[in-house]
Design a protein around this motif. Structure first.
Motif, mmCIF file in Angstrom:
data_model
loop_
_atom_site.group_PDB
_atom_site.id
_atom_site.type_symbol
_atom_site.label_atom_id
_atom_site.label_comp_id
_atom_site.label_asym_id
_atom_site.label_seq_id
_atom_site.Cartn_x
_atom_site.Cartn_y
_atom_site.Cartn_z
ATOM 1 N N ASP A 314 0.811 -1.222 0.000
ATOM 2 C CA ASP A 314 0.000 0.000 0.000
ATOM 3 C C ASP A 314 0.843 1.269 0.000
ATOM 4 O O ASP A 314 0.409 2.303 -0.521
ATOM 5 N N SER A 315 2.026 1.242 0.624
ATOM 6 C CA SER A 315 2.840 2.462 0.745
ATOM 7 C C SER A 315 3.353 2.960 -0.599
ATOM 8 O O SER A 315 3.627 4.151 -0.757
ATOM 9 N N ALA A 316 3.523 2.048 -1.553
ATOM 10 C CA ALA A 316 4.201 2.388 -2.807
ATOM 11 C C ALA A 316 3.240 2.944 -3.858
ATOM 12 O O ALA A 316 2.044 2.646 -3.848
ATOM 13 N N ILE A 317 3.817 3.753 -4.755
ATOM 14 C CA ILE A 317 3.062 4.196 -5.935
ATOM 15 C C ILE A 317 3.369 3.182 -7.035
ATOM 16 O O ILE A 317 4.494 3.118 -7.521
ATOM 17 N N MET A 318 2.391 2.359 -7.377
ATOM 18 C CA MET A 318 2.610 1.253 -8.311
ATOM 19 C C MET A 318 1.887 1.495 -9.626
ATOM 20 O O MET A 318 1.276 0.577 -10.198
ATOM 21 N N GLY A 319 1.932 2.734 -10.113
ATOM 22 C CA GLY A 319 1.293 3.045 -11.380
ATOM 23 C C GLY A 319 -0.172 2.655 -11.352
ATOM 24 O O GLY A 319 -0.906 3.074 -10.452
ATOM 25 N N GLY A 320 -0.577 1.795 -12.286
ATOM 26 C CA GLY A 320 -1.987 1.431 -12.390
ATOM 27 C C GLY A 320 -2.463 0.420 -11.350
ATOM 28 O O GLY A 320 -3.659 0.177 -11.230
ATOM 29 N N GLY A 378 9.342 3.360 -17.002
ATOM 30 C CA GLY A 378 9.596 3.681 -15.601
ATOM 31 C C GLY A 378 8.424 3.513 -14.672
ATOM 32 O O GLY A 378 8.512 3.840 -13.491
ATOM 33 N N ARG A 379 7.293 3.021 -15.191
ATOM 34 C CA ARG A 379 6.167 2.773 -14.276
ATOM 35 C C ARG A 379 5.421 1.499 -14.668
ATOM 36 O O ARG A 379 5.611 0.978 -15.766
ATOM 37 N N LEU A 380 4.606 1.009 -13.737
ATOM 38 C CA LEU A 380 3.791 -0.175 -14.059
ATOM 39 C C LEU A 380 2.535 0.291 -14.766
ATOM 40 O O LEU A 380 1.822 1.162 -14.259
#
Ligand SMILES: Cc1cc2nc3c(=O)[nH]c(=O)nc-3n(C[C@H](O)[C@H](O)[C@H](O)COP(=O)(O)OP(=O)(O)OC[C@H]3O[C@@H](n4cnc5c(N)ncnc54)[C@H](O)[C@@H]3O)c2cc1C
Length: 419
Positions: A314-320, A378-380
């Motif tokens: 939950d803490s991370a920014i995982m794109g989509g 660079g992102r999911l």
């Protein structure tokens, strides 16, 4: 044919690979902070892939209480005991447990200071501390207010408090819930909760109603939920979107009142799901940005702000990818494989991740949304057309089947995470 032969050759070499890696990575030290769906999975998976790695899991609670299926506790469909898991299985996997809080991270010295004063050095650190609430983001809503107007968004005593308040409410009482703007833990969660509270009210307090004040205009699986509400709970659930005054600006815990830009709503039972951000230790370590969440690269989930610190769940920014237990567990497995590679001096492989979120609209009425994700620039990003949602028209007992899938998913994921 040549390709096939070289593939077979490569496959034949596979059993040797762990032994080679074992020698190379014998000194690898990994510290994992947070023993939830992300942290416990990453710790166990590293030991499974590379037993020589020294893995310590830092988690203050002896028992983990699962949020998935905690809405079923409110509806009397699950006991609290079904939500609780110990760490014996994690220990059996060879993971050392530090049963205390991580107090701070020294990124330059590569060590974690524990609340009991111990320092744990690491080669790689994984943070999976979940969320913390932004107290005061809704005026009047702080930890004391949560004793009157429970959030129940971290499962445990808050779940019991909300369940017991519902049980004590008079038939005809109004339940008021508030849901935050995106992003937050478990996007379909508030709507599953509204559904299962209505399920319970219909049986035990049929004169009662539920008002759901929302700080957004659209939500996950919206048409499926709203169709389910119309079919199963006609007239019982009223959803107020942002554009119609759904955003709660303040609360008064003394009178259980919600104040929005458009008016006031007094509740018999009040459930506030407040705005959230990454767990405090992530911010202390310097891996959270101005949004309050942690940016990571999409292959090993290493922080883009600090080296050798990986953030999952939950803490991370995982794109989509949404903030779910399914996603945290999937990210943990990818992160574990990447760490084993990195510690052995190898390049991690490009991952493909899956998420599925099941929700119950009633005990025997399940719906789901699934997505498949891969790194891109660079992102999911979600692979178009690879996922999907349950059909709007269900035939052949599909909703009942999906409710069963939800239960078996829960049994599988908790066994995979905690052993
Ligand atoms: C009502 C509800 C229903 C849900 N239903 C579903 C569902 O059906 N399916 C689904 O996939 N997801 C569901 N979720 C979402 C799911 O609970 C979370 O996405 C998931 O728990 C995230 O895992 P995590 O590892 O990031 O965090 P968590 O599971 O919250 O684990 C974090 C851990 O870190 C520990 N910690 C924090 N700080 C420190 C520190 N400083 N030192 C040591 N330890 C620390 C905490 O004690 C905790 O054990 C639901 C959530 C809610 C609220």
């Amino acid at each position: 044919m040549a390709t096939r032969r070289s593939l077979l050759k490569a496959a034949a070499l596979l059993p040797l690979a762990p032994a080679i890696a074992s020698a190379q990575a014998a000194s690898g030290k990994v510290v994992v902070v947070g023993g939830g769906f992300g942290g416990a999975t990453v710790a166990r998976t590293i030991k499974a892939l590379q037993p020589a790695t020294d893995v310590t899991l830092v988690e203050p609670n002896a028992t983990y209480t699962s949020c998935p299926f905690s809405n079923s506790v409110l509806a009397g469909l699950h006991d609290m005991a079904q939500q609780q898991f110990g760490y014996d299985g994690v220990q059996r996997a060879g993971v050392k447990i530090a049963a205390t809080q991580a107090a701070s991270v020294d990124v330059d010295a590569r060590s974690v200071a524990l609340a009991d004063g111990t320092r744990l050095p690491y080669d790689r650190l994984v943070l999976s501390p979940g969320i913390e609430f932004v107290w005061g983001a809704i005026e009047g809503y702080d930890e004391a207010a949560a004793q009157k107007m429970p959030h129940a968004w971290k499962a445990g005593p808050q779940t019991i408090l909300l369940r017991d308040q519902l049980r004590a409410m008079e038939d005809g009482g109004l339940v008021v819930m508030s849901a935050p703007a995106n992003p937050f833990r478990c996007p379909p969660g508030p709507y599953e909760r509204a559904s299962l509270i209505a399920y319970w009210l219909k049986i035990w307090k049929p004169k009662s109603k539920l008002l759901l004040l929302d700080a957004k205009d659209a939500f996950s699986k919206q048409r499926l939920f709203q169709n389910g509400w119309a079919e199963l709970y006609p007239g019982m659930i009223e959803w107020v979107p942002l554009s119609q005054g759904g955003k709660v600006t303040s609360v008064d815990p003394a009178t259980l009142t919600f104040v929005t830009e458009f008016g006031r709503h007094k509740a018999a039972v009040a459930n506030v799901i407040p705005p959230q951000r990454a767990g405090a230790i992530a911010r202390q370590a310097g891996v959270a940005d101005r949004t309050g969440w942690c940016p990571v690269e999409p292959v090993a989930f290493e922080s883009t702000l600090r080296p050798n610190v990986h953030v999952i769940g939950d803490s991370a920014i995982m794109g989509g990818m949404p903030k779910s237990a399914f996603a945290a567990n999937a990210q943990a497995k990818v992160c574990a494989a990447a760490l084993v590679d990195l510690l052995a001096g190898r390049q991690p492989q490009q991952p493909i991740l899956i998420n599925t979120c099941y929700s119950l609209v009633a005990a025997d009425y399940g719906i789901s949304i699934a997505g498949v994700y891969r790194p891109d620039n660079g992102r999911l990003v979600e692979i178009p057309g690879a996922g999907g949602v349950s059909p709007l028209e269900a035939v052949g007992g599909l909703r009942g089947q999906e409710a069963l899938y939800a239960s078996s998913w829960y049994r599988t994921i908790t066994a995979e995470t905690f052993g």
